[in-house]
Structures are given as C-alpha cells and as structure tokens.
Design an enzyme around this catalytic site. Structure first.
Site, PDB file in Angstrom:
ATOM      1  N   ASP A   1       0.868  -1.302  -0.031  1.00  0.00           N
ATOM      2  CA  ASP A   1       0.087  -0.095  -0.014  1.00  0.00           C
ATOM      3  C   ASP A   1       0.954   1.192  -0.040  1.00  0.00           C
ATOM      4  OD1 ASP A   1      -1.818   1.954   0.688  1.00  0.00           O
ATOM      5  OD2 ASP A   1      -2.328   1.047   2.649  1.00  0.00           O
TER       6      ASP A   1
ATOM      7  N   HIS B   1      -3.845   4.245   6.550  1.00  0.00           N
ATOM      8  CA  HIS B   1      -2.827   3.726   6.012  1.00  0.00           C
ATOM      9  C   HIS B   1      -1.409   3.990   6.494  1.00  0.00           C
ATOM     10  CE1 HIS B   1      -5.437   3.373   2.187  1.00  0.00           C
ATOM     11  NE2 HIS B   1      -6.140   4.265   2.579  1.00  0.00           N
TER      12      HIS B   1
END
Length: 554
Positions: free
Chosen positions: A196, A367
């Site tokens: 990610d 994130h």
C-alpha cells in the site's frame, strides 16, 4: 514449492494503479487465475452525470475458464464496489473475512445476486487452494475491521500483497497486525511485495486509531451543553465504536443518520464487530424527546458529498434535522484529494448557521506511513518491489523507500494498469499489455455512456443547444413552415430576439442555397444548415452551441 517446469507467474493489474480506487489485480500461473479485489472509483469532474466507474474486465472474460475466484482484502468501496457489476459478467466464488463478506452480501442482495454467487468466509491465518495457488489471509489493521494482507503461494514463488493497511499496536477492536507472520513468510523467501502506497510520502508512523477516542473524550468534556454532530466514513466501524463509547460515558444518546452508515452499523453489530450499550442508540424519530445536550448524531457526508446527510443538514434540505446556533459539528475525516472545495463549502454553511465546527485531530489515517512501510519491507525481505494503491507520485515515493532499503533499481516496478509483469526467481519484466480501462455506470446503464456521449454532454454543458425545426413539402422541398429555433442553455431567447431573427435568416439563406444547387438529400441540407449557422453564431457570440436541425415533410 520448487518451480518444476519453469513457468512464470504473471501479475496483471487491471485497475487501481496511478489512481486511488478501482483496485483489481489478476495473478496468473499457467491455467489458473485468481483476482485480488474488485473495486470501483468515483467519477472525475468531467464525467458529467456518471455515478460510478468500474474496471474493464475483458481480459478475465476472455480467460474465464482459468478464473478460480475473487479474493478480497477488505470491505471498502474501492476494493469491493464493482463486484455486483462484474459478477453479472463472470460468476466466480468470492473469498473474504467475515465482516467483508457481510458487507458484500448486503450489496449482492440489492442486485439480486445472493442466490447465484458462491461466497466463503475465511479466517485470518487460514489458507485456501485455488488452482495452482494457495492464498493465506494475514491479519492487518485498517480503517475498517477484518482487513487482510494476502500471501499468495505459487509454484514460481510467493507474493505478499498487503492490501490497505497500517500498523496499529492498540486497535479498538480485535488484534494488532500479525507482524510475526510477515516475518515467518519473509524468512522462507518472498519473490515480490505489493505494498500500500497511499501515505508513502508521509514520514513517521500513523497514529493508533485509539488516539481519536481520547480526542472525542476531550471534545465531549468541553462541549457539555450542546448537541454534537460527528461526520465520518460509514465504513469506519472502530471510529463509530469510539464515538458511542464517549457518548455512553457522558450520558448521551446516539442517532445514526445516512443510509450507508445505518446499513454498515447494522451489519457490524449483527456480526459482533461493534458493541453498543443498551438504550444508547435511539431512532431519529425519538430525538425530539431528548434535550440537545444529551444528543450525538453520527452521520455520513464528511467528504462534502451533496446528497449525504451532513450536506443536506448544512443546506437546510434535511427533512428531520436542522442545524442550530450552538451545535458542535466534528469532521472526523480528512478530505480525500479533490474533495477539499466541497468540504470547505459545507464547513462555511455550517458556520453561517452558528455551528461550532471542529476538524483538527479528530481523524487518523488508515494507511501506513513511511516507517511502517519500511517495517513491512524489512520483515518480508522481497526480491522485487511492486508498489500498489496510489497515484503515480505515491507509487514513486514507495519505490524510493524500497531503494533506500537496498532493493536494486531494476527490481522495483512501478506498473500501469494493464501491464503484464512476468516473474520468477531469476528475473522479472513487463512482457505485454492487456485491455483495461474505465467502464462508466450511469443509472442502470453500464458502459452505454462512452467517450462520444461524454463529449456531447460536455459540449451541451459548455455551450448549450439550438434546435432548428422546419417543414418541407414532399418532392419539391419547398419550405412550408419555420424555420423555428429553440435555444436551451445557449442564450435566453427573450433577450436575444435580434440574434434569433438573424439566425432564422441564415437558415433560410442556407436552404435557398441548397435549392439553387438542386441539393435534395436531407443529410446534406442538415449539414449545410449546421455549418452556416455555426459560423454565424461563432462570429456573433464566440460560442459553439450544439446545433440539431430537424426536418419534417408534408
């Protein structure tokens, strides 16, 4: 697993690279394909009237006999939103964790696909076999519960796909990310890491979701005498849990408003991902029975979306709730890039109505920042780095991190959607490109609005339309009635009578010209009218409306 017949593994992103959203990646080994995620993205500003955008899955349709199933990392729209549309074209089983399947089921129910779609709930730590692949689900943390990373074992080697993740040592619900498992897999040797990249530009660590709970406690303590309205993402069940905890602690009742919010909280509480003390949740209808200082509203619309609950309240369009002076409104989210203007408009509206708006510190990202990305790389120790989930600049930032950690430049791949990356333990290279793209969904139509229709919509939006109606006599093409000119979105006819008179004259001249030249073909007559009218209007107004001549015959 040793690779006996020297076949290579293919990794084919069909969407999700160089953009946030529409994540979908195919992994192919000989006659097996598995697909990780199947997300949608939201329309760009120039996609007028489009509701959502889904990936082009031509490649999967053409290879349907190989496709073994969808493996889903977590339940966010940009990872599951396209499933109902794609399953109508390729009906294969879906594998995901409990909450993720719960949210998917809700979607499939709306599209009448529940009976025809095979779904299987997988636990963290469990592995499934699909064709030549074995896929293991690894526990991670994210802004929605039950998120997973995937270890994809193939005869050519192991690929670790992080999904969307952060490292949260003190999550609100459930366990922390299973770092130990990443390390164990890394020890056995990993071919590639797909990680990610959303926050790859941000240094440091992402704060724990729990820190937001402390912020809520403080805000509740400071605003004891006002109604509190909190906007956040519907899918962030842990955030909702913390709001409910603070509300309970300070003796407040909670109302949940917004369709997506209500449905996700219903699913989460049915499946046991959120615990709500008795008598804390009340119905919108019961709100009038309680004074303001005992109320908390949790609502959608933290991104300024025009139809979401918070925007409707801000613009006085909500049937049940209006903003009052003294209300405290908390934005528990950051604007997604591109939504800043919409959010700031809503904040201004709320402030004008006398509300106290708070948008600092009431959010943490879901994130990983740079230090967590480094941690995963150090545990997994991949041979190849393939940054995923992000715009080009995010992917590039992660490529930089991988380089700093000693992965050589030729082993780092910033792919584009459609690239076919072939890899084994000797080498990796992009060998091909497959068809990918965006399929536009407008109302019930999937893919029926393409570039030409969009171009027409832009044209209409920019310059409007003129419709020229005339009646010609059959055979002789004599003008019997008209030309009448109807303008929409071009000029206001009542204030432009001279322009319209002139335009009519131009059309008549063009018709005379056609009959002088014995042109009887209607197509030619129409384009003659179009050309002369468009020249005239450009000279007079420097505008280029769409011109539609309509000829009737008697």
């Amino acid at each position: 697993m040793k690779n006996i017949n020297n076949s290579k593994l293919k990794i084919i992103p069909l969407g999700g690279l160089e953009q946030i959203g529409m994540n979908i990646t195919a992994f192919e080994f000989e006659d097996s394909i598995i697909v990780v995620d199947c997300g949608l993205s939201f329309p760009e500003d120039d996609m007028l009237g489009i509701d959502l955008v889904i990936p082009d899955i031509t490649y999967l349709k053409n290879n349907i006999q190989k496709v073994k199933g969808f493996v889903i990392t977590h339940g966010h729209e940009d990872h599951i939103g396209a499933l109902p549309y794609v399953l109508k074209e390729i009906n294969v089983p879906i594998y995901a964790t409990k909450l993720t399947i719960g949210i998917i089921d809700n979607k499939l129910k709306e599209h009448n696909l529940l009976k025809t779609t095979k779904r299987k709930v997988i636990k963290h730590g469990q592995a499934i076999n699909l064709g030549a692949f074995r896929i293991e689900f690894i526990k991670t943390n994210h802004s929605i519960a039950d998120a997973s990373a995937l270890a994809i074992y193939s005869p050519a080697g192991t690929v670790v796909h992080t999904g969307d993740f952060k490292v949260d040592y003190t999550p609100v619900f459930g366990d922390a990310i299973d770092l130990q498992r990443f390390g164990e897999i890394g020890k056995k040797g990993v071919l590639a890491l797909m990680c990610d990249s959303t926050n790859a530009e941000r240094p440091g660590f992402t704060m724990s979701e729990r820190t937001v709970g402390k912020t809520f406690d403080n805000i509740f303590a400071e605003h004891k005498n006002t109604r509190i309205i909190i906007a956040t993402f519907a899918s962030n069940v842990d955030r909702v849990q913390q709001i409910i905890n603070s509300a309970y602690k300070y003796g407040r009742k909670v109302v949940v408003e917004g369709r997506s919010m209500v449905s996700i909280i219903t699913i989460a509480s049915e499946l046991g991902y959120i615990s709500i003390p008795e008598h804390t949740l009340i119905d919108l209808e019961q709100m009038k029975n309680y004074p303001d200082e005992q109320m908390v509203l949790i609502t959608t619309g933290s991104q300024g979306e025009s139809m979401a609950a918070l925007s409707r309240m801000a613009y006085d369009m909500h049937r049940k709730i209006s903003i009052k002076p003294g209300d405290t409104v908390i934005f528990s989210s950051n604007p997604i890039p591109g939504n800043e203007k919409a959010v700031s408009k809503v904040i201004n509206e709320l402030s004008m109505k006398g509300a106290d708006v708070i948008f600092q510190d009431a959010h943490v990202s879901g994130h990983a920042c740079q230090e967590e990305i480094k941690l995963i790389y150090s545990l997994v120790r991949p041979k190849y780095a393939i940054p995923v989930h992000g715009e080009y600049r995010h992917l590039k930032a992660q490529a930089g991190i991988a380089g700093n950690l000693g992965i050589s430049k030729e082993n780092i791949f910033i792919l584009s959607s459609g690239d076919v990356l072939e890899l084994d333990d000797k080498q990796a290279k992009v060998v091909d490109k497959v068809q990918t793209g965006a399929i536009l969904v407008d109302g019930l139509g999937v893919g029926d609005v393409g570039n030409i229709v969009l171009r027409d919509r832009q044209h209409l939006a920019e310059d409007g339309i003129l419709i020229v109606v005339l009646t010609l006599e059959k055979y002789s093409n004599q003008l019997l009635a008209g030309p009448d000119i109807v303008s929409r979105g071009f000029v206001y006819v009542r204030e432009s009578e001279i322009l319209m008179e002139e335009a009519r004259r131009v059309v008549e001249e063009s018709l005379d010209h056609c009959s002088d030249k014995n042109i009887t073909d209607w197509g030619k007559i129409k384009s003659s009218i179009k050309d002369s009218l468009s020249d005239y209007l450009w000279k007079k107004t420097k505008r280029n409306p769409m011109i539609l001549p309509i000829i009737m015959e008697v």
